[in-house]
Design an enzyme around this catalytic site. Structure first.
Site, PDB file in Angstrom:
ATOM      1  N   HIS A  47      12.280  42.338  57.404  1.00  0.00           N
ATOM      2  CA  HIS A  47      13.318  42.080  56.142  1.00  0.00           C
ATOM      3  C   HIS A  47      13.733  43.565  55.647  1.00  0.00           C
ATOM      4  O   HIS A  47      15.833  44.315  55.242  1.00  0.00           O
ATOM      5  CB  HIS A  47      12.827  41.639  54.570  1.00  0.00           C
ATOM      6  CG  HIS A  47      13.233  41.480  53.580  1.00  0.00           C
ATOM      7  ND1 HIS A  47      13.135  42.898  52.664  1.00  0.00           N
ATOM      8  CD2 HIS A  47      14.108  41.275  52.470  1.00  0.00           C
ATOM      9  CE1 HIS A  47      13.914  42.760  51.459  1.00  0.00           C
ATOM     10  NE2 HIS A  47      14.905  42.049  51.420  1.00  0.00           N
ATOM     11  N   GLU A  50      16.803  44.281  57.908  1.00  0.00           N
ATOM     12  CA  GLU A  50      17.926  43.395  57.286  1.00  0.00           C
ATOM     13  C   GLU A  50      18.787  43.731  56.830  1.00  0.00           C
ATOM     14  O   GLU A  50      19.810  44.084  56.549  1.00  0.00           O
ATOM     15  CB  GLU A  50      17.266  42.659  57.053  1.00  0.00           C
ATOM     16  CG  GLU A  50      18.426  41.065  56.025  1.00  0.00           C
ATOM     17  CD  GLU A  50      18.090  40.547  55.050  1.00  0.00           C
ATOM     18  OE1 GLU A  50      19.172  40.387  54.306  1.00  0.00           O
ATOM     19  OE2 GLU A  50      16.923  40.502  54.982  1.00  0.00           O
TER      20      GLU A  50
END
Length: 423
Positions: A47, A50
């Site tokens: 994450h 990202e």
């Protein structure tokens, strides 16, 4: 057929669906690496990457990345799940090459500037804090963690403050090198796209991604159990899970229909009995999340703490009854809803792109609409009831409950009574 697939020598896959009536295109890069591919000290890194991927490359600053796409009326976004990470864009058809250039740039040559990394660490820590302040978010993290304890598939996607604060350029680069490899990546596009042109751009811009394939994640082991957390809240948030099915299981569609009948909408059994007849909650729904090697059936309800015991008894009764008494009319309604969802996805280039990516990761090929419809139509009353009974019998349930009052403890006890009926 408008869907075309090309497998490059590197292993990277390009899949497109030309939708002639559109003037825009949706496209993205999907990577078969998510939160379950993290090592213990990398918790939250999928994450985090990202986010930080958009914070600059050696060719572009973070501002230039945003401005170049928005200057042509497009937009960029990304998302992380347990098994995949996606980076995608939507642009006018003439700007597909630009979108692919930007996407390849942020994935192949991220700058990982220390100041940007630190700023994004602060952002993610704030995101973690916001999630912790939202009990209806926390309850799902705890449900996943309790269903799959002490293993990557059970960890939260966001990570912890400690792990996120420890990320640096070296560790981010190592994670990227290990997991972002051509055999585990695909470029999907739908809308105003030409397959040959997209392939040519991908060959040109994604040449730095090679093999071999990334390491396989640790196999998932469903365990079950309970997590009770007493907090001073207005409502109790209760989530229940059971051991579901993986993506390619032949009984998946029957279980999906069972889930829909049980808690898939306003006409579902749980919504009607728990909310409309008994008035025990405002929101209640069921879902099934299939992964590559396992799955998780779940349901959620928010209710007054004093009503938790009654709500759980009704839930257990409805699940058990549904496995024995689901009707032809309920099956037909659920199947029609599933078919409508498939057709609606074909009307949106973004939804179609995501659908193609999911199918390629799950089955290794795009699944034609008529084949999907045939699989749905093959579901019967008997197969749906059998899927429900198998769900109940596969293992102990998982309960996560957060809220006030002693009634929460009873939720786990009542859930444990969820066992198959003996004929």
């Amino acid at each position: 057929m408008s869907v075309e697939v090309t497998r490059l020598p590197s292993g990277l896959i390009v899949v497109t669906d030309a939708m002639a009536h559109l003037e825009t295109a949706s496209l993205g890069v999907w990577v078969g690496s998510g939160s379950r591919d993290e090592r213990p000290d990398e918790h939250g890194m999928a994450h985090f990457f990202e986010h930080v991927a958009f914070k600059g490359t050696t060719r572009r600053t973070a501002r230039q990345i945003a401005e170049e796409i928005e200057a042509v009326g497009g937009d960029l976004n990304a998302g992380t799940s347990i098994e995949t990470t996606a980076f995608y864009a939507r642009v006018l058809k003439a700007d597909v090459p630009l979108a692919l250039d930007v996407l390849s740039d942020i994935l192949s040559d991220p700058a990982f500037d220390p100041e940007e990394v630190q700023r994004e660490q602060n952002v993610i820590v704030q995101e973690i804090g916001a999630a912790e302040d939202s009990p209806d978010d926390v309850v799902f993290d705890k449900l996943q963690e309790t269903a799959f304890p002490a293993q990557p598939v059970g960890r939260s996607i966001l990570g912890t403050r400690e792990t996120v604060r420890a990320f640096d350029r070296k560790r981010l680069a190592a994670y990227l090198t290990r997991n972002y490899r051509a055999p585990d990546m695909l470029v999907a596009a739908a809308g105003a796209v030409d397959h040959g042109a997209v392939v040519a751009e991908v060959v040109r811009r994604f040449a730095s991604f090679t093999g071999p394939a990334a390491p396989k994640p640790e196999p998932a082991r469903y365990v079950g159990g309970s997590h009770i957390q007493t907090r001073d809240l207005e409502q109790a948030h209760v989530a229940l899970a059971m051991h579901g099915l993986p993506q390619c299981d032949p009984n998946l569609f029957s279980l999906q229909v069972f889930t829909s009948v049980l808690g898939g909408g306003m006409s579902s059994r749980l919504f009607q009995e728990v909310r409309e007849i008994r008035g025990l909650c405002y929101s209640i729904y069921a879902f099934h999340a299939p992964y590559s090697d396992t799955g998780m059936f779940g349901l959620y309800a928010g209710t007054d703490a004093a009503d938790v015991p009654e709500l759980m008894r009704v839930v257990v009764d409805e699940i058990t009854n549904a496995s024995e008494t689901i009707t032809e009319a309920e099956i037909a309604r659920a199947k029609t809803q599933m078919k409508a969802g498939l057709l609606m996805a074909l009307e949106s280039s973004s939804a179609r792109t995501e659908q193609l990516a999911r199918q390629m990761f799950a089955w290794g090929r795009p699944i034609p609409l008529d084949e999907l419809v045939a699989r749905i139509e093959a579901v019967t009353v008997m197969s749906t009831r059998a899927a429900g009974r198998a769900l109940i019998g596969r293992g102990r349930p998982t309960i996560a409950a957060i809220g006030p009052g002693p009634g929460l403890e009873s939720a786990a006890t009542i859930a444990e009574s969820l066992v198959p009926r003996v004929a």
